[in-house]
Design a protein around this motif. Sequence first.
Motif, PDB file in Angstrom:
ATOM      1  N   GLY A   1      14.304  94.630  51.778  1.00 18.98           N
ATOM      2  CA  GLY A   1      15.014  95.680  51.068  1.00 18.98           C
ATOM      3  C   GLY A   1      14.095  96.551  50.242  1.00 18.98           C
ATOM      4  N   LEU A   2      13.080  95.938  49.644  1.00 18.17           N
ATOM      5  CA  LEU A   2      12.261  96.698  48.705  1.00 18.17           C
ATOM      6  C   LEU A   2      11.110  97.430  49.370  1.00 18.17           C
ATOM      7  N   LEU A   3      10.624  96.911  50.477  1.00 19.82           N
ATOM      8  CA  LEU A   3       9.427  97.505  51.082  1.00 19.82           C
ATOM      9  C   LEU A   3       9.705  98.040  52.490  1.00 19.82           C
ATOM     10  N   PRO A   4      10.697  98.900  52.628  1.00 21.97           N
ATOM     11  CA  PRO A   4      11.025  99.346  53.990  1.00 21.97           C
ATOM     12  C   PRO A   4       9.870 100.039  54.697  1.00 21.97           C
ATOM     13  N   THR A   5       9.069 100.797  53.952  1.00 21.38           N
ATOM     14  CA  THR A   5       7.997 101.527  54.633  1.00 21.38           C
ATOM     15  C   THR A   5       6.985 100.567  55.249  1.00 21.38           C
ATOM     16  N   VAL A   6       6.732  99.465  54.551  1.00 24.28           N
ATOM     17  CA  VAL A   6       5.789  98.481  55.081  1.00 24.28           C
ATOM     18  C   VAL A   6       6.321  97.889  56.373  1.00 24.28           C
ATOM     19  N   PHE A   7       7.600  97.542  56.372  1.00 24.92           N
ATOM     20  CA  PHE A   7       8.140  96.886  57.545  1.00 24.92           C
ATOM     21  C   PHE A   7       8.336  97.860  58.698  1.00 24.92           C
TER      22      PHE A   7
ATOM     23  N   GLY B   1       6.569 106.808  55.733  1.00 26.12           N
ATOM     24  CA  GLY B   1       5.817 106.469  54.532  1.00 26.12           C
ATOM     25  C   GLY B   1       4.984 107.623  54.012  1.00 26.12           C
ATOM     26  N   LEU B   2       5.420 108.839  54.331  1.00 25.62           N
ATOM     27  CA  LEU B   2       4.610 110.009  54.016  1.00 25.62           C
ATOM     28  C   LEU B   2       4.364 110.161  52.519  1.00 25.62           C
ATOM     29  N   TYR B   3       5.339 109.721  51.720  1.00 26.11           N
ATOM     30  CA  TYR B   3       5.230 109.957  50.287  1.00 26.11           C
ATOM     31  C   TYR B   3       4.906 108.675  49.523  1.00 26.11           C
ATOM     32  N   GLY B   4       4.268 107.763  50.207  1.00 27.67           N
ATOM     33  CA  GLY B   4       3.922 106.522  49.520  1.00 27.67           C
ATOM     34  C   GLY B   4       4.889 105.410  49.894  1.00 27.67           C
ATOM     35  N   TRP B   5       4.540 104.181  49.483  1.00 34.86           N
ATOM     36  CA  TRP B   5       5.314 103.019  49.929  1.00 34.86           C
ATOM     37  C   TRP B   5       6.687 102.967  49.300  1.00 34.86           C
ATOM     38  N   TRP B   6       6.871 103.694  48.212  1.00 34.46           N
ATOM     39  CA  TRP B   6       8.115 103.516  47.463  1.00 34.46           C
ATOM     40  C   TRP B   6       9.201 104.482  47.896  1.00 34.46           C
ATOM     41  N   LEU B   7       8.882 105.404  48.786  1.00 33.71           N
ATOM     42  CA  LEU B   7       9.896 106.383  49.172  1.00 33.71           C
ATOM     43  C   LEU B   7      10.013 106.401  50.690  1.00 33.71           C
ATOM     44  N   LEU B   8      11.235 106.092  51.160  1.00 36.55           N
ATOM     45  CA  LEU B   8      11.475 106.061  52.602  1.00 36.55           C
ATOM     46  C   LEU B   8      12.075 107.382  53.041  1.00 36.55           C
ATOM     47  N   THR B   9      11.337 108.091  53.901  1.00 39.37           N
ATOM     48  CA  THR B   9      11.848 109.374  54.383  1.00 39.37           C
ATOM     49  C   THR B   9      11.809 109.362  55.904  1.00 39.37           C
ATOM     50  N   PRO B  10      12.870 108.877  56.546  1.00 41.88           N
ATOM     51  CA  PRO B  10      12.819 108.676  57.995  1.00 41.88           C
ATOM     52  C   PRO B  10      12.629 109.987  58.761  1.00 41.88           C
ATOM     53  N   VAL B  11      13.144 111.102  58.274  1.00 40.85           N
ATOM     54  CA  VAL B  11      12.998 112.341  59.043  1.00 40.85           C
ATOM     55  C   VAL B  11      12.182 113.361  58.248  1.00 40.85           C
ATOM     56  N   THR B  12      12.787 113.929  57.267  1.00 43.26           N
ATOM     57  CA  THR B  12      12.032 114.795  56.360  1.00 43.26           C
ATOM     58  C   THR B  12      12.534 114.508  54.964  1.00 43.26           C
TER      59      THR B  12
ATOM     60  N   GLU C   1      13.538 116.609  52.799  1.00 46.01           N
ATOM     61  CA  GLU C   1      14.706 117.418  52.450  1.00 46.01           C
ATOM     62  C   GLU C   1      15.976 116.784  52.992  1.00 46.01           C
ATOM     63  N   ARG C   2      15.827 116.194  54.149  1.00 48.89           N
ATOM     64  CA  ARG C   2      17.002 115.692  54.844  1.00 48.89           C
ATOM     65  C   ARG C   2      17.548 114.420  54.175  1.00 48.89           C
ATOM     66  N   ALA C   3      16.703 113.438  54.025  1.00 48.50           N
ATOM     67  CA  ALA C   3      17.175 112.191  53.436  1.00 48.50           C
ATOM     68  C   ALA C   3      16.001 111.392  52.934  1.00 48.50           C
ATOM     69  N   SER C   4      16.203 110.733  51.814  1.00 50.09           N
ATOM     70  CA  SER C   4      15.158 109.854  51.327  1.00 50.09           C
ATOM     71  C   SER C   4      15.806 108.718  50.555  1.00 50.09           C
ATOM     72  N   TYR C   5      15.108 107.617  50.502  1.00 50.92           N
ATOM     73  CA  TYR C   5      15.643 106.437  49.808  1.00 50.92           C
ATOM     74  C   TYR C   5      14.483 105.722  49.161  1.00 50.92           C
ATOM     75  N   SER C   6      14.625 105.467  47.887  1.00 52.26           N
ATOM     76  CA  SER C   6      13.554 104.782  47.176  1.00 52.26           C
ATOM     77  C   SER C   6      14.077 103.477  46.608  1.00 52.26           C
ATOM     78  N   PRO C   7      13.757 102.376  47.248  1.00 52.51           N
ATOM     79  CA  PRO C   7      14.281 101.087  46.772  1.00 52.51           C
ATOM     80  C   PRO C   7      13.914 100.754  45.340  1.00 52.51           C
ATOM     81  N   PRO C   8      12.649 100.990  44.930  1.00 54.12           N
ATOM     82  CA  PRO C   8      12.334 100.616  43.543  1.00 54.12           C
ATOM     83  C   PRO C   8      13.177 101.388  42.549  1.00 54.12           C
ATOM     84  N   LEU C   9      13.421 102.648  42.882  1.00 53.92           N
ATOM     85  CA  LEU C   9      14.238 103.468  41.999  1.00 53.92           C
ATOM     86  C   LEU C   9      15.638 102.893  41.889  1.00 53.92           C
TER      87      LEU C   9
END
Lengths: 679, 221
Positions: free
Chosen positions: A500-506, A527-538, A540-548
């Motif tokens: 849950g917390l490290l989606p970009t790593v997985f 993982g374009l914006y670092g490990w803490w922000l998941l941005t599957p497409v762009t 602008e479109r959608a992002s998810y930051s588990p630590p946040l």
Amino acid sequence: MPPGNGGSGVNSGWLPLDWIMLAVAAWGGLGALGILAWRRFFIVSRILFPLGALVGLVLAVLAASALGGGVETAVLAVGLPHLPMHLRLDSLAAFFLIVLGAVGAGVSLFAAGYFRRGEGTPPGLMCAQYHNFLASMAGVLLADDAYAFMVAWECMAMASFFLVTANHKSPEIRQAGFLYLLIAHLGAIAILLCFGVLQAQTGDYTFANLRAQSLPSFWATVAFLLALLGFGAKAGVLPLHVWLPEAHPAAPSPVSALMSGLMLKTALYGLLRVGFDLLHQPQGWWGVLMIALGLATALFGVVFAAVQVDMKRLLAYSSIENIGLAVAGMGLALLFRAHAMPGLAALALTATLYHVASHACFKSLLFVGTGSVLHATGERNLGRLGGLLRKMPWVGWLVLVGVFASAGLPPLSGFVAEWLLLQSFLFTPGLADAFLNMIVPIAAVAIALVAALAGYTMVKFYGVIFLGQPREETLRTAHDAGWWERAGMLWLAAGCVALGLLPTVFIRLIDPVTQQLVGAGLADQAGLYGWWLLTPVTIERASYSPPLFLFGIAAACLLVFWLVRGRYHGHLRRSPPWDCGFAWQTTRMVDTAEGFGQPIRQIFEPFFRVERTLPSPFDIKPVYRSEVSDRFWYALYLPVMRAVEFVARQVGRLQQGRIAIYLLYSFLTLLFMLLMVRR
Amino acid sequence: MDFDGLIPQLLNLFASAMLILAFAMLSQRRILRLIHLFTLQGLSVVGATLVVAWVTGQHHLYFSAALTLLLKAILIPWLLHKLIDRLNVRWDIETLLNIPTMMLVGIVLVIIAFNLAGPISQLSGSIARGTLGIALACVLLSFMMMITRAKAIPQVIGFLAMENALFFAATAATYGMPMVVELGIALDVLVGILILGVFMFQIREQFDSLDIRHLEKLKED
């Protein structure tokens, strides 16, 4: 064939595949040791099972090291003459091996503390079947020809059958085992036929050859449908799901955990292998079919899960639901692939694989949790449980993690998977076909509905077992799980949290798999914006930051806690007389499983077949009984069963019992054959 | 002497003897008679084999003939005699239903057999190919005897007669089977008769009778 090419190479000479084969053999060896130490309970549970866990861990690490490292093959000189077993380690197999090893390690740790003396099959034999089961699952993932695949597949089915029927003295369990075996065999026949179609009359059953064939579209469709049927039967896709809710409650809990968490995944692996790897010219409507089937399965599973009163049956239906979601995601990936959109196919496939890993973790956790509850209370019926959080804090809190993950709440693994799945469904307007553009948003809505109902089901599951007041006197003496069990559950819960917390790593781990299957990956973008922000497409479109999210949720929880404890309770106002008849709470007032499921039963009435017996108003001891059963059972299985019985009886008439008649049969056959020759 | 005309005649003589014996066995009620008929049938097989062996110069056929004589004409009849003595059924008479009908069916079978054997004997280069139809007819008649009998011993005799006929067919069509096969079959028949003998004792112990209709009770419902 050369014994391996490429690969990152752990040692000089020894490739990851060799080490992995060694680990799988070690599992088999532990099983054999289990037979030797047949009744030595201590050796089996304190040495062999923890060693099995260690092997699982090693396997996961080895597979992770091989991920993305290229394809390795090996030919084992075992089996029939001129029919050696081919093995192959590619990214797809490596990914599933990681899941198998890691989750298997957790369940094995738990099993070390779980199996007791005097419960059906002796622990040594359980240990043998258990490790055979693990080893054959690894065999399924590594197999590179139809022969090796089917051998491993059947070993897996057999081992799990014996595990399911561990308490074979009870007739219900034997019946559940038989049903499981029957459907497993139906599935195996379909898979065998599928390979038969795939080889296109070349007589060579290696996957390399199957991959090289380009079938005409009709036969490709036949092969695909057979694969869907065969693997669907194992995975629990509608309408061959009926064995799941019978077999899972029958099996000991670690076995249910392995079956639900891992064995169903091997079926999904098979679907991926055939649908994406061996059949390389997908047709769009296969994807649509899979989406429809998957969503129907998911909705069916979750609605049934919501009305169950047996905790393991509830989890079994929830597994059906999760498998349905994974199949739908896979269907979407197939659809995108057929329309030559590798990027979106990669997104859908990543979501599916993430869901596979996540479900393996949390469903295993929940199943072993029910095992601890079962051992502590001897009760599977939700109506007789309750308030266990105070008696079993370790189990209670660890299961809570699994429940959150299963309900798809951030910041745990289930949320990431479902969020990715929804994202991929929301992108379908990119498709060229207007009809599909209309269908797919409906599918997205269905997924949202399923996710919400899954949350509802999990609230019921957790609330009725762990919260409220104990419904039975015996529950007051319930004890918490032992240290082995806690360790296993901790490991699995840690998996849920990490996913849950490290989606970009997985996602980086999943990347080689999607590269292999659809030729595109998600890792760079995600993982374009670092490990803490998941941005599957762009971004602008959608992002998810588990630590946040974690931070936000933690802050909100602390705030509420402070408000309730510090502020509200600080100014507690005691005002007894006017209590609206609610003077004190008894166990009879606590919400029950039936009561909680009632709205769902009303809303989704057409799904169920409900039998109610209402007591007469003058009854002094009224008994209310309602039983929810599966419509498929009455509409599909019973007619088929009757037809088979009828045919069998007609054929049975041939058996007269008189030798003269039997001789006459052979005489007539002889005459018939001679006349055929004459022709 | 003019062998060219005589040899086929001799062969046909033995063959027709076999066919007549097969019909006789089909309609014979007494077990003792049945064994005698069976012995005679064995002897005619031996005769036919000897003729073929002498004409064609196939030496292994002499061995076959000797083996058949030993087994079918001496050893097995002797075993059967002992068996019926010990089972005390020497003078038993079996009720056979409708002998004329059976005969008629038998004739139909012979016609079918000849019809079937026609194309096969075209392919065969043996001097005895004309008798293949008869051999096949004997097989079918023996089979039919097995079907119609209700007691265990006549069934066993039917089985042995069928083996005789098969052996005759092999000789007629291809100068006999390879020696190894023949030895194997001979051994099989011997072992078979021993096992069947044991079975008969068991059957009688169980049901106080050798009537195999009692075996119907074994059927599972």
